[in-house]
Design a protein around this motif. Structure first.
Motif, PDB file in Angstrom:
ATOM      1  N   THR A 107      -6.808  37.164 -19.030  1.00  0.00           N
ATOM      2  CA  THR A 107      -5.517  35.899 -19.010  1.00  0.00           C
ATOM      3  C   THR A 107      -4.919  35.325 -18.625  1.00  0.00           C
ATOM      4  O   THR A 107      -5.547  34.896 -17.920  1.00  0.00           O
ATOM      5  CB  THR A 107      -4.594  37.841 -19.546  1.00  0.00           C
ATOM      6  OG1 THR A 107      -3.777  38.306 -17.854  1.00  0.00           O
ATOM      7  CG2 THR A 107      -5.091  38.494 -19.877  1.00  0.00           C
ATOM      8  N   GLN A 148     -20.656  31.034 -23.962  1.00  0.00           N
ATOM      9  CA  GLN A 148     -19.136  31.934 -24.643  1.00  0.00           C
ATOM     10  C   GLN A 148     -20.202  33.582 -23.803  1.00  0.00           C
ATOM     11  O   GLN A 148     -19.458  34.394 -23.283  1.00  0.00           O
ATOM     12  CB  GLN A 148     -18.885  32.330 -25.503  1.00  0.00           C
ATOM     13  CG  GLN A 148     -17.696  33.558 -25.927  1.00  0.00           C
ATOM     14  CD  GLN A 148     -16.646  32.977 -25.218  1.00  0.00           C
ATOM     15  OE1 GLN A 148     -16.060  32.146 -25.788  1.00  0.00           O
ATOM     16  NE2 GLN A 148     -16.653  34.159 -24.223  1.00  0.00           N
ATOM     17  N   ARG A 185     -10.403  34.035 -22.904  1.00  0.00           N
ATOM     18  CA  ARG A 185      -9.409  34.683 -23.157  1.00  0.00           C
ATOM     19  C   ARG A 185     -10.185  35.734 -24.040  1.00  0.00           C
ATOM     20  O   ARG A 185      -9.842  36.786 -23.923  1.00  0.00           O
ATOM     21  CB  ARG A 185      -8.298  34.602 -24.095  1.00  0.00           C
ATOM     22  CG  ARG A 185      -7.025  33.721 -23.275  1.00  0.00           C
ATOM     23  CD  ARG A 185      -5.896  33.312 -23.921  1.00  0.00           C
ATOM     24  NE  ARG A 185      -6.291  32.383 -25.239  1.00  0.00           N
ATOM     25  CZ  ARG A 185      -6.038  31.148 -25.123  1.00  0.00           C
ATOM     26  NH1 ARG A 185      -5.211  30.807 -24.105  1.00  0.00           N
ATOM     27  NH2 ARG A 185      -6.027  29.949 -25.870  1.00  0.00           N
ATOM     28  N   HIS A 186     -11.427  34.939 -24.488  1.00  0.00           N
ATOM     29  CA  HIS A 186     -12.377  36.004 -24.947  1.00  0.00           C
ATOM     30  C   HIS A 186     -13.362  36.647 -24.161  1.00  0.00           C
ATOM     31  O   HIS A 186     -13.551  37.716 -25.003  1.00  0.00           O
ATOM     32  CB  HIS A 186     -12.767  35.218 -26.255  1.00  0.00           C
ATOM     33  CG  HIS A 186     -14.109  35.712 -26.634  1.00  0.00           C
ATOM     34  ND1 HIS A 186     -15.121  35.726 -26.535  1.00  0.00           N
ATOM     35  CD2 HIS A 186     -14.278  35.665 -28.816  1.00  0.00           C
ATOM     36  CE1 HIS A 186     -16.319  36.570 -27.877  1.00  0.00           C
ATOM     37  NE2 HIS A 186     -15.282  36.487 -28.776  1.00  0.00           N
ATOM     38  N   ASP A 201     -12.870  24.939 -26.055  1.00  0.00           N
ATOM     39  CA  ASP A 201     -11.827  25.359 -25.795  1.00  0.00           C
ATOM     40  C   ASP A 201     -12.188  26.295 -24.215  1.00  0.00           C
ATOM     41  O   ASP A 201     -12.194  27.240 -25.086  1.00  0.00           O
ATOM     42  CB  ASP A 201     -11.113  25.795 -26.549  1.00  0.00           C
ATOM     43  CG  ASP A 201      -9.310  26.311 -26.595  1.00  0.00           C
ATOM     44  OD1 ASP A 201      -8.793  26.455 -25.178  1.00  0.00           O
ATOM     45  OD2 ASP A 201      -8.597  26.343 -27.605  1.00  0.00           O
ATOM     46  N   TRP A 202     -11.964  25.859 -23.398  1.00  0.00           N
ATOM     47  CA  TRP A 202     -11.941  26.635 -22.516  1.00  0.00           C
ATOM     48  C   TRP A 202     -11.423  27.920 -21.777  1.00  0.00           C
ATOM     49  O   TRP A 202     -11.799  28.857 -21.621  1.00  0.00           O
ATOM     50  CB  TRP A 202     -12.631  26.365 -21.145  1.00  0.00           C
ATOM     51  CG  TRP A 202     -13.903  24.980 -21.145  1.00  0.00           C
ATOM     52  CD1 TRP A 202     -14.028  24.318 -21.631  1.00  0.00           C
ATOM     53  CD2 TRP A 202     -15.071  25.673 -20.848  1.00  0.00           C
ATOM     54  NE1 TRP A 202     -15.168  23.403 -21.747  1.00  0.00           N
ATOM     55  CE2 TRP A 202     -16.258  24.103 -21.154  1.00  0.00           C
ATOM     56  CE3 TRP A 202     -15.690  27.484 -20.995  1.00  0.00           C
ATOM     57  CZ2 TRP A 202     -17.562  24.373 -20.976  1.00  0.00           C
ATOM     58  CZ3 TRP A 202     -16.752  27.298 -20.378  1.00  0.00           C
ATOM     59  CH2 TRP A 202     -17.383  26.030 -20.823  1.00  0.00           C
ATOM     60  N   PRO A 203     -10.068  27.482 -22.158  1.00  0.00           N
ATOM     61  CA  PRO A 203      -8.809  29.239 -21.998  1.00  0.00           C
ATOM     62  C   PRO A 203      -9.203  29.902 -22.927  1.00  0.00           C
ATOM     63  O   PRO A 203      -8.851  31.239 -22.807  1.00  0.00           O
ATOM     64  CB  PRO A 203      -7.857  27.899 -21.429  1.00  0.00           C
ATOM     65  CG  PRO A 203      -7.621  26.649 -21.333  1.00  0.00           C
ATOM     66  CD  PRO A 203      -9.349  25.959 -22.432  1.00  0.00           C
ATOM     67  N   ARG A 204      -9.236  29.299 -24.343  1.00  0.00           N
ATOM     68  CA  ARG A 204      -9.831  30.068 -25.539  1.00  0.00           C
ATOM     69  C   ARG A 204     -10.946  31.287 -25.041  1.00  0.00           C
ATOM     70  O   ARG A 204     -11.366  32.538 -25.366  1.00  0.00           O
ATOM     71  CB  ARG A 204      -9.604  29.504 -27.235  1.00  0.00           C
ATOM     72  CG  ARG A 204     -10.145  30.788 -27.918  1.00  0.00           C
ATOM     73  CD  ARG A 204      -9.689  29.823 -29.045  1.00  0.00           C
ATOM     74  NE  ARG A 204     -10.652  29.373 -29.228  1.00  0.00           N
ATOM     75  CZ  ARG A 204     -11.098  28.082 -30.615  1.00  0.00           C
ATOM     76  NH1 ARG A 204     -10.386  28.086 -31.398  1.00  0.00           N
ATOM     77  NH2 ARG A 204     -12.101  27.871 -31.115  1.00  0.00           N
ATOM     78  N   MET A 205     -11.666  29.868 -25.033  1.00  0.00           N
ATOM     79  CA  MET A 205     -13.096  30.897 -23.669  1.00  0.00           C
ATOM     80  C   MET A 205     -12.726  32.113 -22.859  1.00  0.00           C
ATOM     81  O   MET A 205     -13.499  33.574 -22.939  1.00  0.00           O
ATOM     82  CB  MET A 205     -13.714  30.344 -23.241  1.00  0.00           C
ATOM     83  CG  MET A 205     -14.370  29.103 -25.028  1.00  0.00           C
ATOM     84  SD  MET A 205     -15.648  27.794 -24.249  1.00  0.00           S
ATOM     85  CE  MET A 205     -16.568  28.577 -23.947  1.00  0.00           C
ATOM     86  N   HIS A 225     -10.414  25.187 -14.735  1.00  0.00           N
ATOM     87  CA  HIS A 225      -9.540  26.503 -15.796  1.00  0.00           C
ATOM     88  C   HIS A 225      -9.887  27.626 -15.213  1.00  0.00           C
ATOM     89  O   HIS A 225     -10.680  28.293 -14.236  1.00  0.00           O
ATOM     90  CB  HIS A 225      -9.994  26.683 -17.346  1.00  0.00           C
ATOM     91  CG  HIS A 225     -11.314  25.126 -17.698  1.00  0.00           C
ATOM     92  ND1 HIS A 225     -10.452  24.286 -18.515  1.00  0.00           N
ATOM     93  CD2 HIS A 225     -12.272  24.117 -17.533  1.00  0.00           C
ATOM     94  CE1 HIS A 225     -10.647  23.728 -18.591  1.00  0.00           C
ATOM     95  NE2 HIS A 225     -12.104  23.873 -18.640  1.00  0.00           N
TER      96      HIS A 225
END
Length: 279
Positions: A197, A119, A192-193, A186-190, A270
């Motif tokens: 967007t 991350q 976003r973190h 979870d690459w999309p969530r990462m 991603h």
């Protein structure tokens, strides 16, 4: 990154990039609507993807960024041979990223998983994306397949067992990396973190049917040789014997001669965007 001798793997990396070019073409097709002024390829290796980006975005300043001088030299030579404009920048990953300029498009393939804190590495890459720009990260997908489940000798299902052994080794490698931090991949969530967007994922197929041409066949040999070296201590003796027979250039049922050898895999890309500031 870790202690892999990337320079020694240059030829294999070029073969792999060329064999995997179907997914790269499909992934870049998702980006063709962009008109970037500056493009960065982070962890560019010998520059195969970076040169393709330079050929796609002719008006952009495209820079291949890597921590291995020998690989950047290969990228420069490739760009000269292809007649595309490409800059190179020596920078360790991820520490050296903070000194790079922002870009409208940042591409990075299979670099983040070599860092203990994935991350944090992703956060650093995301900071390179200019407002309105796009980041594309290649991580995950499906393990390659080369042979029928039963290829005529040894116990059927060899590649599934190689996958399991390689997964165990990969998990051990990740746990032993300096500053290793567990994370749900979870690459999309990462993404976003990391402050981006519109995160989404696309998986692209690489399908080279039998009989294989010389370059993908050579890549299969190099991959199996590497697996034989990496996994020797953990494999069943019968599986090692089957691997040795597959790698025997004199064996008509080995990978150099058999007509049913294929290469099938998939790569997941991603994508995410840096939002424009609200005025």
């Amino acid at each position: 990154m870790n202690d892999i001798d990337w320079a020694a793997m240059a030829d294999m990396m070029v073969d792999e990039a060329e064999v995997h070019s179907p997914y790269v073409r499909q992934a870049f097709a998702e980006l063709e609507h962009l008109a970037p002024r500056r493009v960065l390829d982070i962890g560019s290796g010998p520059g195969v993807a970076a040169c393709r980006l330079a050929g796609l975005f002719l008006q952009a300043e495209v820079t291949a960024v890597d921590g291995t001088p020998e690989l950047l030299a290969r990228a420069e030579a490739r760009a000269e041979q292809l007649g595309v404009r490409l800059r190179t920048r020596l920078a360790e990953f991820p520490e050296g990223l903070d000194d790079l300029p922002t870009a409208d498009l940042v591409w990075s393939a299979q670099a983040v998983h070599h860092v203990g804190d994935q991350q944090s590495a992703l956060d650093r890459i995301a900071r390179l994306v200019a407002p309105g720009g796009v980041l594309a990260i290649v991580e995950g997908g499906l393990s390659p397949r080369f042979l029928p489940r039963d290829f005529g000798f040894g116990r059927p299902g060899l590649q599934a067992r190689l996958d399991a052994a390689l997964e165990d080794r990969f998990s051990t490698m990740r746990a032993e990396l300096p500053g290793s931090v567990p994370v749900v991949e979870d690459w999309p969530r990462m993404l976003r973190h990391a402050g981006l967007t519109e995160a989404r994922s696309r998986t692209f197929l690489v399908d080279h049917p039998a009989p294989l041409a010389d370059t993908p066949r050579r890549l299969v040999r190099r991959l199996l040789e590497r697996l034989r070296h990496m996994l020797a201590e953990g494999l069943d003796p019968d599986d090692l014997k089957a691997l040795d027979r597959l790698l025997d250039p004199a064996d008509p049922d080995g990978i150099d001669q058999r007509p049913d050898l294929f290469l099938l895999t998939a790569k997941t890309v991603h994508y995410a965007r840096r939002a424009l500031p609200l005025n």
